[in-house]
Motif scaffolding. Sequence first.
Motif, short mmCIF file in Angstrom:
data_model
loop_
_atom_site.label_atom_id
_atom_site.label_comp_id
_atom_site.label_asym_id
_atom_site.label_seq_id
_atom_site.Cartn_x
_atom_site.Cartn_y
_atom_site.Cartn_z
N ASP A 30 -71.90 -33.16 98.70
CA ASP A 30 -71.91 -33.25 100.15
C ASP A 30 -71.00 -34.40 100.58
O ASP A 30 -70.82 -35.36 99.84
CB ASP A 30 -73.33 -33.52 100.67
N GLU A 34 -73.15 -39.90 107.68
CA GLU A 34 -72.70 -40.54 108.92
C GLU A 34 -73.95 -40.92 109.70
O GLU A 34 -74.87 -40.11 109.83
CB GLU A 34 -71.84 -39.55 109.72
N SER A 65 -76.49 -38.20 111.00
CA SER A 65 -76.01 -37.05 111.76
C SER A 65 -75.30 -36.01 110.91
O SER A 65 -75.16 -34.87 111.33
CB SER A 65 -75.10 -37.52 112.90
N SER A 66 -74.84 -36.39 109.75
CA SER A 66 -74.22 -35.42 108.84
C SER A 66 -74.11 -36.04 107.46
O SER A 66 -74.37 -37.22 107.28
CB SER A 66 -72.83 -35.01 109.35
N GLN A 117 -84.06 -38.47 107.53
CA GLN A 117 -83.15 -38.00 108.58
C GLN A 117 -83.07 -39.02 109.71
O GLN A 117 -82.03 -39.13 110.36
CB GLN A 117 -83.65 -36.66 109.13
#
Length: 168
Positions: A30, A34, A65-66, A117
């Motif tokens: 991955d 961020e 966020s990613s 998260q």
Amino acid sequence: ETVLFNLVSTTAGSVGFMGYGTAKILDDDDPPPEFEFQNFNFASAAEGTAPDTPAGVLDFVLQRSSGDLQTAATLTLELPLGQFEGVALDDIASVGGAGVSALGNGQYSVDFPAGAQQVHVLVTPAADRLDEPDETVLFNLVSTTAGSVGFTGYGTAKILDDDDPPPE
């Protein structure tokens, strides 16, 4: 990545015309994570000195966020004191939350665990009895030990003054 193999010798027979080969290594990782501020659970909070008004809590939410969810990171936040009309350190009673540590001079370290998260940075206003304008709390996301700071690298909220003006 491409790997090139050359067959240079053999113990039996000879190296033919096609004595080379290529292979491609596919990246299945991955992208790096961020981090940025998300919408706030509480965009304002009372300082809590008016009768029957408890002190509020500002909940700044940082999100991944990613990118890679399995990468842990340590984020550095700062309150840019004296750079604009807003909050001073004596206007804040505490800054906390799971994995939040004070570094001094308005800077804070936030541990962002692997797999998480979101993390929450909780700010409790300091109670005072001064009638004053509402104050803006601004946090800047300065750095991260893994990945990068996203588009929304800052978060703002308001400390609402709940004191009456002095009698005339």
